[in-house]
Scaffold this motif. Structure first.
Motif, PDB file in Angstrom:
ATOM      1  N   UNK A 250       0.624  -1.049  -0.056  1.00  0.00           N
ATOM      2  CA  UNK A 250      -0.193  -0.272  -0.018  1.00  0.00           C
ATOM      3  C   UNK A 250       1.337   1.299   0.078  1.00  0.00           C
ATOM      4  N   UNK A 251       0.871   2.200  -0.873  1.00  0.00           N
ATOM      5  CA  UNK A 251       1.975   3.047  -1.051  1.00  0.00           C
ATOM      6  C   UNK A 251       0.978   4.429  -1.445  1.00  0.00           C
ATOM      7  N   UNK A 252       1.800   5.194  -0.185  1.00  0.00           N
ATOM      8  CA  UNK A 252       1.035   6.330  -0.553  1.00  0.00           C
ATOM      9  C   UNK A 252       1.929   8.036  -0.424  1.00  0.00           C
ATOM     10  N   UNK A 253       2.472   8.561  -1.496  1.00  0.00           N
ATOM     11  CA  UNK A 253       2.469   9.244  -1.942  1.00  0.00           C
ATOM     12  C   UNK A 253       2.484  10.595  -1.530  1.00  0.00           C
ATOM     13  N   UNK A 254       3.099  11.664  -1.074  1.00  0.00           N
ATOM     14  CA  UNK A 254       2.559  12.809   0.100  1.00  0.00           C
ATOM     15  C   UNK A 254       3.685  13.799  -1.479  1.00  0.00           C
ATOM     16  N   UNK A 255       3.659  14.613  -1.612  1.00  0.00           N
ATOM     17  CA  UNK A 255       4.393  16.049  -2.667  1.00  0.00           C
ATOM     18  C   UNK A 255       3.881  17.257  -1.944  1.00  0.00           C
ATOM     19  N   UNK A 256       4.677  17.398  -1.474  1.00  0.00           N
ATOM     20  CA  UNK A 256       5.057  18.920  -0.160  1.00  0.00           C
ATOM     21  C   UNK A 256       5.348  20.038  -0.595  1.00  0.00           C
ATOM     22  N   UNK A 257       4.648  21.092  -1.134  1.00  0.00           N
ATOM     23  CA  UNK A 257       5.089  22.496  -1.689  1.00  0.00           C
ATOM     24  C   UNK A 257       6.572  22.987  -0.838  1.00  0.00           C
ATOM     25  N   UNK A 258       7.575  23.007  -1.644  1.00  0.00           N
ATOM     26  CA  UNK A 258       8.242  23.833  -0.898  1.00  0.00           C
ATOM     27  C   UNK A 258       9.053  24.882  -1.660  1.00  0.00           C
ATOM     28  N   UNK A 259       7.506  25.351  -2.030  1.00  0.00           N
ATOM     29  CA  UNK A 259       7.589  26.916  -2.923  1.00  0.00           C
ATOM     30  C   UNK A 259       8.403  26.507  -4.760  1.00  0.00           C
ATOM     31  N   UNK A 260       9.619  26.637  -4.343  1.00  0.00           N
ATOM     32  CA  UNK A 260      10.250  26.183  -5.950  1.00  0.00           C
ATOM     33  C   UNK A 260      10.853  24.485  -6.404  1.00  0.00           C
ATOM     34  N   UNK A 261      10.108  23.542  -5.095  1.00  0.00           N
ATOM     35  CA  UNK A 261      10.836  22.715  -4.636  1.00  0.00           C
ATOM     36  C   UNK A 261       9.774  21.811  -4.271  1.00  0.00           C
ATOM     37  N   UNK A 262       9.918  20.558  -4.233  1.00  0.00           N
ATOM     38  CA  UNK A 262       9.512  19.801  -3.623  1.00  0.00           C
ATOM     39  C   UNK A 262       9.401  18.664  -2.976  1.00  0.00           C
ATOM     40  N   UNK A 263       9.214  18.320  -1.991  1.00  0.00           N
ATOM     41  CA  UNK A 263       9.489  16.972  -0.811  1.00  0.00           C
ATOM     42  C   UNK A 263       8.511  16.186  -2.036  1.00  0.00           C
ATOM     43  N   UNK A 264       8.670  15.284  -1.412  1.00  0.00           N
ATOM     44  CA  UNK A 264       8.157  13.694  -2.267  1.00  0.00           C
ATOM     45  C   UNK A 264       8.182  12.747  -0.723  1.00  0.00           C
ATOM     46  N   UNK A 265       7.391  11.651  -0.049  1.00  0.00           N
ATOM     47  CA  UNK A 265       7.209  11.507   0.950  1.00  0.00           C
ATOM     48  C   UNK A 265       6.626   9.949   0.748  1.00  0.00           C
TER      49      UNK A 265
END
Length: 171
Positions: free
Chosen positions: A118-133
Motif C-alpha cells: 500500500x503506497x501513499x505518496x505525499x507531494x509537499x510544496x516547498x516553493x520552487x521545490x517539492x519534498x516527496x514522501x
C-alpha cells in the motif's frame, strides 16, 4: 540537478519510508506521476525502459506497465521483463496519490506469490521545490524483506535519480 539524496527508513518492520526533495514545483513533480508519456521517460532503474505504460488516473483506475532491461552490461537481467500494476485508491491533486502496488503479468493478472504494498505518496510544496514522501506498507516484515533483497531500494533510488534528471531538463 538536485543535491538531495533519498532518505529511507523502516517503521514497524513493514513500512518503508522514502523522502527526497526535487528542485521543481509541486505541480510539475505531481504531473510526472499521472501521465504515461512522462512516466515512460523516467520510471525504472538505470538501463531499463518502459515499453508499455497505461494509466487510468482516478480512484479505482489502474496503472499497468512493463519494465524491460535494455542494458547489456546488466548481465543476467539483460532482456528481462517485469510487469507491475497499481490500483489507485485516492488522488488529491497535487498533494497525494495512494495506490496498491502489485507484481503482475502482461494481462494485468496479479502475481499472488510476490508481495503487494500500500503506497501513499505525499507531494509537499516547498516553493520552487517539492519534498516527496513515499510510504510503502507491506503485510509483514518478511514481505518487506523480500522486496529489499530483490534490490528494490537501489532500483527506486536510480528511478528517482532519473526523475530528477528529467525534471532538470524540463525547467
Amino acid at each position: 540537478m538536485s543535491d538531495n539524496v533519498m532518505v529511507s527508513s523502516v517503521e514497524n518492520d513493514r513500512v518503508l519510508v522514502l523522502e527526497r526533495v526535487f528542485d521543481a514545483p509541486r505541480d510539475l513533480v505531481f504531473r510526472m506521476f499521472k501521465e504515461s508519456e512522462h512516466l515512460k521517460r523516467w520510471w525504472g532503474p538505470k538501463g531499463w525502459e518502459i515499453p508499455v505504460c497505461t494509466i487510468d488516473f482516478r480512484p479505482g483506475g489502474v496503472w499497468h506497465y512493463s519494465m524491460k532491461c535494455v542494458d547489456q552490461n546488466q548481465g543476467q537481467f539483460y532482456g528481462m521483463e517485469s510487469w507491475g500494476k497499481g490500483v489507485y485508491k485516492e488522488i488529491v491533486e497535487p498533494e497525494t496519490i495512494t495506490y496498491t502496488d502489485y507484481f503482475s503479468d502482461a494481462e494485468g493478472n496479479i502475481n499472488e506469490s510476490m508481495p503487494a504494498s500500500q503506497i501513499t505518496m505525499n507531494f509537499i510544496d516547498l516553493g520552487n521545490k517539492t519534498k516527496l514522501v513515499s510510504r510503502s506498507e507491506y503485510v509483514s516484515a518478511e514481505a518487506l524483506k523480500t522486496v529489499m533483497d530483490m534490490g528494490m531500494l537501489q532500483g527506486i533510488t536510480e528511478t528517482w535519480n532519473r526523475l530528477d534528471e528529467l525534471l532538470e531538463s524540463l525547467k
